[in-house]
Design a protein around this motif. Structure first.
Motif, PDB file in Angstrom:
ATOM      1  N   ALA A 177      52.715  39.518  30.671  1.00  0.00           N
ATOM      2  CA  ALA A 177      53.439  38.913  31.774  1.00  0.00           C
ATOM      3  C   ALA A 177      52.575  38.772  33.013  1.00  0.00           C
ATOM      4  N   GLY A 178      51.581  39.614  33.146  1.00  0.00           N
ATOM      5  CA  GLY A 178      50.727  39.556  34.319  1.00  0.00           C
ATOM      6  C   GLY A 178      49.670  40.612  34.216  1.00  0.00           C
ATOM      7  N   PRO A 179      48.688  40.618  35.085  1.00  0.00           N
ATOM      8  CA  PRO A 179      47.636  41.591  35.014  1.00  0.00           C
ATOM      9  C   PRO A 179      48.126  42.962  35.400  1.00  0.00           C
ATOM     10  N   PRO A 218      46.854  36.913  33.957  1.00  0.00           N
ATOM     11  CA  PRO A 218      48.205  36.473  33.579  1.00  0.00           C
ATOM     12  C   PRO A 218      48.146  35.397  32.501  1.00  0.00           C
ATOM     13  N   SER A 219      49.150  35.398  31.622  1.00  0.00           N
ATOM     14  CA  SER A 219      49.136  34.455  30.503  1.00  0.00           C
ATOM     15  C   SER A 219      49.168  33.006  30.981  1.00  0.00           C
ATOM     16  N   TYR A 241      52.658  30.196  36.779  1.00  0.00           N
ATOM     17  CA  TYR A 241      51.734  31.175  37.351  1.00  0.00           C
ATOM     18  C   TYR A 241      52.276  31.720  38.667  1.00  0.00           C
ATOM     19  N   GLN A 277      55.067  34.113  37.879  1.00  0.00           N
ATOM     20  CA  GLN A 277      54.569  35.399  37.409  1.00  0.00           C
ATOM     21  C   GLN A 277      54.045  36.246  38.565  1.00  0.00           C
ATOM     22  N   LYS A 278      53.386  35.615  39.526  1.00  0.00           N
ATOM     23  CA  LYS A 278      52.878  36.354  40.677  1.00  0.00           C
ATOM     24  C   LYS A 278      54.028  36.924  41.512  1.00  0.00           C
ATOM     25  N   ALA A 301      55.415  39.899  39.598  1.00  0.00           N
ATOM     26  CA  ALA A 301      54.503  41.041  39.716  1.00  0.00           C
ATOM     27  C   ALA A 301      54.593  41.681  41.099  1.00  0.00           C
TER      28      ALA A 301
END
Length: 313
Positions: free
Chosen positions: A12-14, A252-253, A302, A305-306, A309
């Protein structure tokens, strides 16, 4: 065969503990994978062998040897064996999808342009979302629905070339089969988050080699072709995957997918520069529509996702 559409790891994310340098390394590795994959069409055009199944066989053999060595070095003999033990039926499903796609890639290039094959694959993430909605009724956001509709329109424009004889409909249908196979593999991977990509892809190229061995008219090739087939298997396919699986887990994916779009962009460029193969106008228009839809959707994903996160922290 191009595998920019290879299923992304379910990340899902770093990880918050990842350093900026690790994220940069991840971006470089994924970019390296995309560049390696983008050479597939240009390298295949250099091969002089007339038997497509001979090309599939040797390419798959070299890819399998490289991937096996990669797993043995990375995970050791016991770790590699455990990867195969835990692969399960889901891994077998991904392997079958990859075997179909990797075989169809070589055959499709005999009937249509590299641009048609690569640009149709660019829409795989959105095809996967559509398949998930049809089979499992997974919720699709309005933004994704719009992107799917735009991609379908782009595909229709590209495929329309085959209706008036500009390119063979066989090639475009095989290119669509490649995209659908990868989309199914993506759905399987997302629903089985524990699935490791490398052993499944290894099994896929082994299956492709076994099938090709029964279809090939001959196994002998010229020394020049042998070197090219080694590059197609070990570098284009094997090294590209090794870079991708190493780098995609560091970022992230959505970002990994975004960087991977370098492949459908660069692939036709290499073929144009090296072989003077110019895509048809409708291929360029349809491909541009697909890429724009994918890039806008991945950019939106993206950012989402950020935000997720940031809230999680």
């Amino acid at each position: 065969m191009s595998i920019s559409a290879v299923p992304l790891p379910p990340v899902a994310g770093p990880d918050p503990v990842k350093t900026t340098s690790e994220a940069a390394i991840g971006c470089l590795l994924v970019a390296g994978a995309a560049i390696a994959w983008s050479t597939g069409g240009a390298l295949t055009r250099f091969v002089e062998a007339n038997d497509n199944w001979t090309i599939v066989f040797w390419r798959s053999v070299f890819a399998a040897l490289f991937l096996l060595c990669f797993m043995l070095v990375r995970d050791g003999p016991r770790g590699t064996w455990r990867l195969f033990q835990h692969m399960g039926l889901a891994g077998l499903g991904v392997a079958i999808c990859f075997a179909i796609a990797s075989s169809c890639f070589i055959i499709a290039l005999s009937y249509t342009t590299v641009a048609n094959v690569l640009l149709l694959q660019a829409g795989v993430p959105l095809f996967a979302a559509l398949i998930s909605w049809i089979l499992f009724r997974e919720r699709i956001s309005s933004a994704t629905w719009i992107a799917i509709a735009v991609v379908i329109a782009g595909v229709a424009i590209m495929v329309s070339d085959s209706l008036d004889g500009e390119v063979s409909p066989i090639g475009d249908m095989l290119a669509l089969l490649i995209a659908i196979s990868f989309a199914i593999a993506t759905v399987i991977t997302r629903r089985k988050a524990h699935l490791r990509m490398t052993p499944a892809v290894f099994l896929g190229v082994v299956i492709a080699a076994c099938v090709a061995s029964t279809m090939a008219g001959q196994f002998s090739t010229s020394a020049r072709d042998f070197v090219l087939l080694f590059a197609l298997g070990a570098v284009n396919l094997g090294l590209g995957l090794a870079f991708f699986v190493s780098g995609a887990r560091l970022i992230p994916s959505a970002l990994a997918a975004l960087i991977s779009t370098l492949e459908p962009v660069l692939g036709p460029v290499w073929v144009w520069l090296l072989h003077n193969e110019v895509p048809a106008p409708r291929t360029i228009i349809g491909g541009a529509i697909i890429l724009c839809a994918l890039l806008l959707h991945l950019g939106w994903e993206y950012r989402r996702q950020k935000r997720v996160a940031a809230v999680a922290r």
